[in-house]
Design a protein around this motif. Structure first.
Motif, PDB file in Angstrom:
ATOM      1  N   ASP A   1      14.200   0.217   0.138  1.00 59.10           N
ATOM      2  CA  ASP A   1      15.622  -0.051   0.460  1.00 59.10           C
ATOM      3  C   ASP A   1      16.546   1.101  -0.455  1.00 59.10           C
ATOM      4  N   ALA A   2      16.041   1.477  -1.592  1.00 57.81           N
ATOM      5  CA  ALA A   2      16.755   2.444  -2.636  1.00 57.81           C
ATOM      6  C   ALA A   2      15.834   3.377  -3.175  1.00 57.81           C
ATOM      7  N   THR A   3      16.338   4.719  -3.315  1.00 58.61           N
ATOM      8  CA  THR A   3      15.497   5.697  -3.722  1.00 58.61           C
ATOM      9  C   THR A   3      16.309   6.723  -4.708  1.00 58.61           C
TER      10      THR A   3
ATOM     11  N   ASP B   1       0.604  -1.339  -0.043  1.00 57.37           N
ATOM     12  CA  ASP B   1      -0.085   0.003  -0.130  1.00 57.37           C
ATOM     13  C   ASP B   1       0.958   1.174   0.012  1.00 57.37           C
ATOM     14  N   ARG B   2       1.901   1.207   0.595  1.00 54.86           N
ATOM     15  CA  ARG B   2       2.912   2.442   0.640  1.00 54.86           C
ATOM     16  C   ARG B   2       3.507   2.600  -0.535  1.00 54.86           C
ATOM     17  N   LEU B   3       3.595   1.942  -1.488  1.00 54.70           N
ATOM     18  CA  LEU B   3       4.326   1.939  -2.627  1.00 54.70           C
ATOM     19  C   LEU B   3       3.352   2.400  -3.923  1.00 54.70           C
TER      20      LEU B   3
ATOM     21  N   ASP C   1       9.641  10.488   1.871  1.00 54.40           N
ATOM     22  CA  ASP C   1       8.556  10.955   2.957  1.00 54.40           C
ATOM     23  C   ASP C   1       7.626   9.669   3.627  1.00 54.40           C
ATOM     24  N   LYS C   2       8.222   8.511   3.767  1.00 48.95           N
ATOM     25  CA  LYS C   2       7.457   7.316   4.384  1.00 48.95           C
ATOM     26  C   LYS C   2       8.571   6.575   4.891  1.00 48.95           C
ATOM     27  N   PRO C   3       8.760   7.010   6.197  1.00 50.79           N
ATOM     28  CA  PRO C   3       9.798   6.390   7.009  1.00 50.79           C
ATOM     29  C   PRO C   3       9.372   4.937   7.335  1.00 50.79           C
ATOM     30  N   ASP C   4       8.274   4.368   7.499  1.00 53.60           N
ATOM     31  CA  ASP C   4       7.733   3.232   7.743  1.00 53.60           C
ATOM     32  C   ASP C   4       7.514   2.441   6.330  1.00 53.60           C
ATOM     33  N   SER C   5       7.859   2.709   5.177  1.00 52.08           N
ATOM     34  CA  SER C   5       7.639   2.061   3.910  1.00 52.08           C
ATOM     35  C   SER C   5       8.626   0.927   3.537  1.00 52.08           C
TER      36      SER C   5
END
Length: 90
Positions: A76-78, A17-19, A69-73
């Motif tokens: 591993d790489a952005t 959901d967070r993606l 901006d999603k510290p609980d997502s």
């Protein structure tokens, strides 16, 4: 942080959901001095709208989660930047 080149795009119709709404790219890490491939490609969330063929800056680990901006997502790489040019002083 590492330098890489976007070599492909991942399409996932079902994901955490967070993606949802995130663009996901495949990035080949590059050796800064030679520009040659350095290691195995990685999968990264694209925070800047990079395209295939562009050189990019990538952060890993907890910095990658902060960058979206999603510290609980589950990230591993952005991709955090598109490189216009870089110079290395010898």
């Amino acid at each position: 942080m590492l330098i890489g080149q976007v070599i492909g795009t991942v399409v996932a119709s079902r994901k955490h959901d967070r993606l949802v709404g995130s663009k996901i790219q495949i990035v080949q890490p590059l050796a800064p001095r030679s520009g040659a491939a350095a290691g195995e490609p990685i999968v990264a969330v694209d925070a800047v709208g990079a395209g295939v063929g562009e050189q990019v800056l990538v952060v890993l680990g907890s910095a990658a989660r902060v960058a979206v901006d999603k510290p609980d997502s589950p990230v591993d790489a952005t991709i955090i930047g598109i490189i216009d040019q870089f110079d290395i002083e010898e």
